[in-house]
Design an enzyme around this catalytic site. Structure first.
Site: not given
Ligand code: GLN
Length: 193
Positions: A50, A80, A107, A134-135, A170, A172
């Site tokens: 981001s 995300c 986040r 994912i994170r 996600h 997608e």
């Molecule tokens: N950790 C990312 C962020 O803070 C987001 C992760 C993602 O979009 N897969 O922007």
């Protein structure tokens, strides 16, 4: 025939293009200011980082025109990092980006160890769907006009507010096209009014 712009500055945008292609929906990549001179019916903001996406949006003069269109009712789907860009508040980050959705997000909410995982959970209006994180961020709270659409382990992972849709996961990257179909239904709803 609708046409969806996919922000393609960074991150997982190709997977969204492939999803829309599978659904027979036309899309185009938004990489620079002139890409949004045309009219389009919806916007997808993908996952990625981001902070990086926020910087690039400003540097490329895309931030303000896109913010105006979203605030003006253009249907938008953020996944995300895209969800982070839509939130009015980020609890562990001083930045606010488009700030159009009534929600507070966190986040990297699952920490490093559990940063990435797969589960299945109910999505309001769809049913049980696969969810890949994912994170990922999660939504600490929705307020105002935002409505929670899905929860995992007591945390909100999807929300909608009018023409704006956000998922912490996600959709997608999994086989199910259900969340993209949900978004396309939103876009068609606006288009036919
Ligand atoms: N950790 C990312 C962020 O803070 C987001 C992760 C993602 O979009 N897969 O922007």
């Amino acid at each position: 025939m609708i046409n969806i712009g996919i922000l393609a500055l960074q991150g997982a945008f190709i997977e969204h293009e492939q999803m829309l292609h599978r659904l027979g929906v036309s899309s185009f990549e938004i990489r620079q200011r002139r890409d949004i001179d045309c009219a389009f019916d919806g916007l997808i903001i993908p996952g990625g980082e981001s902070t990086v996406m926020g910087k690039l949006l400003h540097r490329l003069d895309l931030f303000e025109p896109l913010r105006e269109r979203i605030a003006g009712g253009l249907p938008v789907f953020g996944t995300c990092a895209g969800m982070i860009l839509l939130a009015k508040e980020i609890s562990n980050d001083g930045n606010v980006y488009f700030g159009t959705m009534d929600m507070t997000v966190r986040r990297n909410a699952y920490g490093r160890q559990l940063g990435s995982f797969y589960t299945e959970a109910d999505f309001k209006g769809i049913g049980k769907i696969p969810m890949t994180f994912i994170r990922a961020p999660y939504i600490e709270r929705v307020y105002g006009d935002a409505e929670a659409l899905a929860e995992v382990d007591g945390h909100i992972v999807a929300a909608r507010q009018g023409n704006m849709l956000a998922t912490a996961f996600h959709p997608e990257v999994n086989d199910s096209t259900a969340v993209h179909e949900y978004f396309i239904d939103m876009v068609n709803g606006v288009k036919s009014v």
